[in-house]
Every structure is written in C-alpha cells, then in structure tokens.
Scaffold this motif. Structure first.
Motif, PDB file in Angstrom:
ATOM      1  N   UNK A  71       0.843  -1.203   0.000  1.00 20.85           N
ATOM      2  CA  UNK A  71       0.000   0.000   0.000  1.00 20.85           C
ATOM      3  C   UNK A  71       0.878   1.254   0.000  1.00 20.85           C
ATOM      4  N   UNK A  72       0.460   2.239  -0.793  1.00 28.65           N
ATOM      5  CA  UNK A  72       1.146   3.530  -0.854  1.00 28.65           C
ATOM      6  C   UNK A  72       0.343   4.568  -0.082  1.00 28.65           C
ATOM      7  N   UNK A  73       1.033   5.371   0.728  1.00 27.43           N
ATOM      8  CA  UNK A  73       0.393   6.475   1.434  1.00 27.43           C
ATOM      9  C   UNK A  73       1.018   7.787   0.955  1.00 27.43           C
ATOM     10  N   UNK A  74       0.203   8.805   0.841  1.00 27.29           N
ATOM     11  CA  UNK A  74       0.596  10.140   0.367  1.00 27.29           C
ATOM     12  C   UNK A  74       0.912  10.140  -1.121  1.00 27.29           C
ATOM     13  N   UNK A  75       1.790   9.284  -1.593  1.00 25.65           N
ATOM     14  CA  UNK A  75       2.027   9.158  -3.028  1.00 25.65           C
ATOM     15  C   UNK A  75       3.024  10.119  -3.609  1.00 25.65           C
ATOM     16  N   UNK A  76       3.625  10.987  -2.770  1.00 30.26           N
ATOM     17  CA  UNK A  76       4.615  11.929  -3.292  1.00 30.26           C
ATOM     18  C   UNK A  76       4.026  12.797  -4.383  1.00 30.26           C
ATOM     19  N   UNK A  77       4.619  12.766  -5.569  1.00 30.39           N
ATOM     20  CA  UNK A  77       4.127  13.581  -6.683  1.00 30.39           C
ATOM     21  C   UNK A  77       2.884  12.980  -7.326  1.00 30.39           C
ATOM     22  N   UNK A  78       2.517  11.757  -6.939  1.00 37.42           N
ATOM     23  CA  UNK A  78       1.323  11.096  -7.485  1.00 37.42           C
ATOM     24  C   UNK A  78       0.305  10.935  -6.362  1.00 37.42           C
ATOM     25  N   UNK A  79      -0.338  12.030  -6.002  1.00 38.52           N
ATOM     26  CA  UNK A  79      -1.231  12.031  -4.852  1.00 38.52           C
ATOM     27  C   UNK A  79      -2.427  11.104  -5.024  1.00 38.52           C
ATOM     28  N   UNK A  81      -2.360   8.178  -5.725  1.00 38.03           N
ATOM     29  CA  UNK A  81      -2.012   6.829  -5.265  1.00 38.03           C
ATOM     30  C   UNK A  81      -2.184   6.656  -3.761  1.00 38.03           C
ATOM     31  N   UNK A  82      -2.610   7.693  -3.063  1.00 39.57           N
ATOM     32  CA  UNK A  82      -2.772   7.620  -1.609  1.00 39.57           C
ATOM     33  C   UNK A  82      -3.743   6.503  -1.221  1.00 39.57           C
ATOM     34  N   UNK A  83      -3.256   5.612  -0.349  1.00 35.96           N
ATOM     35  CA  UNK A  83      -4.025   4.486   0.187  1.00 35.96           C
ATOM     36  C   UNK A  83      -4.413   3.452  -0.879  1.00 35.96           C
ATOM     37  N   UNK A  84      -3.717   3.454  -2.007  1.00 37.91           N
ATOM     38  CA  UNK A  84      -3.966   2.460  -3.044  1.00 37.91           C
ATOM     39  C   UNK A  84      -3.024   1.263  -2.852  1.00 37.91           C
ATOM     40  N   UNK A  85      -3.564   0.077  -3.003  1.00 41.37           N
ATOM     41  CA  UNK A  85      -2.747  -1.131  -2.917  1.00 41.37           C
ATOM     42  C   UNK A  85      -2.272  -1.473  -4.331  1.00 41.37           C
ATOM     43  N   UNK A  86      -1.180  -0.838  -4.723  1.00 44.56           N
ATOM     44  CA  UNK A  86      -0.673  -1.007  -6.078  1.00 44.56           C
ATOM     45  C   UNK A  86      -0.214  -2.441  -6.324  1.00 44.56           C
ATOM     46  N   UNK A  87       0.343  -3.087  -5.302  1.00 43.86           N
ATOM     47  CA  UNK A  87       0.791  -4.472  -5.456  1.00 43.86           C
ATOM     48  C   UNK A  87      -0.380  -5.381  -5.803  1.00 43.86           C
ATOM     49  N   UNK A  88      -1.470  -5.209  -5.112  1.00 43.38           N
ATOM     50  CA  UNK A  88      -2.652  -6.034  -5.344  1.00 43.38           C
ATOM     51  C   UNK A  88      -3.245  -5.750  -6.727  1.00 43.38           C
ATOM     52  N   UNK A  89      -3.286  -4.486  -7.110  1.00 44.79           N
ATOM     53  CA  UNK A  89      -3.858  -4.105  -8.399  1.00 44.79           C
ATOM     54  C   UNK A  89      -3.041  -4.690  -9.553  1.00 44.79           C
ATOM     55  N   UNK A  90      -1.714  -4.633  -9.443  1.00 49.59           N
ATOM     56  CA  UNK A  90      -0.864  -5.173 -10.500  1.00 49.59           C
ATOM     57  C   UNK A  90      -0.913  -6.695 -10.543  1.00 49.59           C
ATOM     58  N   UNK A  91      -0.889  -7.315  -9.366  1.00 51.65           N
ATOM     59  CA  UNK A  91      -0.900  -8.778  -9.310  1.00 51.65           C
ATOM     60  C   UNK A  91      -2.185  -9.337  -9.915  1.00 51.65           C
ATOM     61  N   UNK A  92      -3.279  -8.628  -9.726  1.00 49.91           N
ATOM     62  CA  UNK A  92      -4.572  -9.072 -10.258  1.00 49.91           C
ATOM     63  C   UNK A  92      -4.547  -9.100 -11.789  1.00 49.91           C
ATOM     64  N   UNK A  93      -3.819  -8.156 -12.391  1.00 47.89           N
ATOM     65  CA  UNK A  93      -3.764  -8.059 -13.852  1.00 47.89           C
ATOM     66  C   UNK A  93      -2.643  -8.903 -14.463  1.00 47.89           C
ATOM     67  N   UNK A  94      -1.547  -9.068 -13.724  1.00 52.49           N
ATOM     68  CA  UNK A  94      -0.359  -9.707 -14.292  1.00 52.49           C
ATOM     69  C   UNK A  94      -0.166 -11.154 -13.846  1.00 52.49           C
ATOM     70  N   UNK A  95      -0.850 -11.553 -12.768  1.00 50.17           N
ATOM     71  CA  UNK A  95      -0.823 -12.941 -12.292  1.00 50.17           C
ATOM     72  C   UNK A  95       0.561 -13.425 -11.878  1.00 50.17           C
TER      73      UNK A  95
END
Length: 299
Positions: A71-79, A81-95
């Motif tokens: 999970x990403x918090x704050x997101x730096x320059x990509x706000x 992305x705050x509280x987004x589970x990028x790992x889960x989102x990518x794993x769901x698409x890429x397997x």
C-alpha cells in the motif's frame, strides 16, 4: 527474469532484469496517468510482451510505502495513489507476485545489495534530486520505522522561525534540482536544468556559481553532521545524478572539516562516500526488495 518499475514524477522506467541484477532490457514512458487505474493500465501494457518469462514484479515508487502490504500512502508527486494497494492491483492483472518499496529506500537497498553498503555495519544513503531521499541501513537491514518514515529526511527543518512555526525543509535546501536552477538563473543560462553547464562553471572557478554551490554544500554538511550524531552510521553515501560530480563529495568532506575546526566541541566523524548506483539505483533496489520478501529467490 523479473519485471521492475521505477515510478517517478516525470517518467516511469521499466526493465527486464535477471537474478544477478543484469538488465536485459530497459525503457521508460512519461508519467501522464491521472488515476491509479490509468497508471496500472499503462504499467500492464509494458509488462504483457514479457509475461511468459517473468517470475515476479518489483516496483520503486514515491510516497510512504507499506512494503509488506503493498500500500502507498501520500504518493509523493502522485497524490492519486494515496491508500492504493498497487501491489494487489498489479498482481490481479499480471498474475505474478508483486512487491513495492519507497524510491529512496530502494536506492539504499541497491547500495546494500551490490554497492557501497554491501559490507558495512551501517549506512545512511542520501539521494539528492528534486528533494532529498533517505535510507537507513543498520546491521545489514533496511530500517522502515514504526510509521514507515525512517529516513524521510526531506521533512527535516532548518532555520526555524518561531513566529511562523516553520522552517525550510531539507528537501528543498538540499535539492540538487533547486541548486542547479539557482545557479542557472544567476548566470542567465537558457536551460535551467543543465547540470553539466552549471558544474562546468563551478569547476572553472566562477565566483557567483561557487558562492551558491558553497552555501548549498555547507547546509548539506550541517545536516550530515546531525545525521551522524543521531544514527552514527559507518558511512554516509551520497547518491542521485549529482553524485556523478566528484566535486560534490570532495567539497562536502572539506565543509565538514571546516565546520569541525571552527567548533572544537564537534566530535562526529562522518565518512562521506559516493554511491555506486545513480540513475538505475531504484531499479536494482526494487529488485532486491523482491528477493528480501521472497527469500527463496535470493541468489
């Protein structure tokens, strides 16, 4: 093979890498996404041609990152992305398994794996870029901190104003991008991001350029002394594109010596060195973070 991303505010780098860190393919695309979903779609598009050869995905990204949860918090320059589970989102698409790590901590991991922090007791990595990234290595392990903010040196303040209850963030005063911009503006350079031209002026003894550079170096040296007293690492390694200029670490060591000579109470002895990795540090560190989380993959 592993697919590795380095998410930045301007570009997103991606690479196909082997277990030993060898880069088989590397490219980048502009950071244009306006939502987490759009970002994931762009990343997946780059991954798909290589999916049959890939065992896992490693990501370096801005923001406060919970590497275990993805999970990403704050997101730096990509706000967005705050509280987004990028790992889960990518794993769901890429397997395939996906792991995340903060960009500055990824740079520190690169040095721990294959760089100047490989065989030392402890190290602090300072990455000088648009801000100041930090990573702390103790007893061969990256330190995250209770709130995942260990090493977030950009938020340290200096010249505190008691009336305004604020000071200058180290992320701004230590920014290599701001340093280059200030000198380029002073010298009326057309390209305000031309670091090579700026350092050519410094190397040739330009008084105005060196005055600004010296102010920058002394401010950085003071914070290095503070870090040395607080953490007492075996080395403090300077990274980022600016570290390719030998004069940076040379002047830093001179500045620390001068500050100590002017105040005999100073006892700290920071060992300031240059990082091995520069522009590709986050790719290497992100991959090593994958190996840390999946220990059976470590070579």
């Amino acid at each position: 093979m592993y697919f590795v991303y380095d998410i930045g505010g301007t570009f997103i780098k991606f690479a196909l890498m082997e277990n030993n860190g060898n880069i088989k393919m590397k490219d980048k695309f502009p950071t244009t996404a306006k939502s987490a979903e759009e970002l994931v779609a762009q990343m997946v598009e780059k991954f798909l041609p290589y999916k049959k050869a890939v065992k896992g995905i490693a990501v370096s990204c801005p923001g406060v990152v919970d590497s275990e949860k993805g999970v990403i918090y704050q997101g730096g320059s990509l706000l967005f992305m705050h509280e987004k589970n990028l790992a889960e989102m990518l794993a769901r698409e890429c397997h395939v398994p996906v792991v995340l790590q903060n960009d500055a901590k990824s740079a520190a991991l690169a040095e721990l794996w294959l760089g100047v922090a490989k065989d030392v007791h402890s190290a602090t990595i300072l990455t000088l870029g648009s801000g100041v990234g930090g990573g702390i290595i103790m007893d061969g392990k990256l330190q995250s901190g209770y709130h995942l903010m260990a090493g977030e040196v950009s938020y340290m303040e200096s010249d505190f104003d008691t009336e305004k209850l604020r000071g200058e963030f180290f992320g701004r005063t230590g920014s290599a991008v701001e340093l280059i911009k200030r000198i380029a503006t002073k010298k009326n350079l057309t390209d305000k991001k031309d670091g090579e031209q700026v350092f050519a002026l410094i190397a040739h003894g330009d008084e105005e350029a060196n005055a600004i550079f010296n102010d920058y170096i002394y401010g950085l040296a003071v914070q290095i002394l503070n870090i040395q007293y607080l953490i007492d690492p075996e080395i403090i390694a300077i990274g980022g594109g600016i570290s390719a200029q030998p004069i940076v670490v040379e002047r830093l060591n001179e500045a620390v010596a001068q500050i100590k000579a002017a105040n005999p109470f100073h006892a700290a002895k920071p060992n300031i060195v240059t990082c091995r990795f520069q522009n590709d540090a986050n790719l290497y560190g992100a991959l090593y973070n994958f190996f840390i989380q999946f220990a059976d993959e470590v070579i």
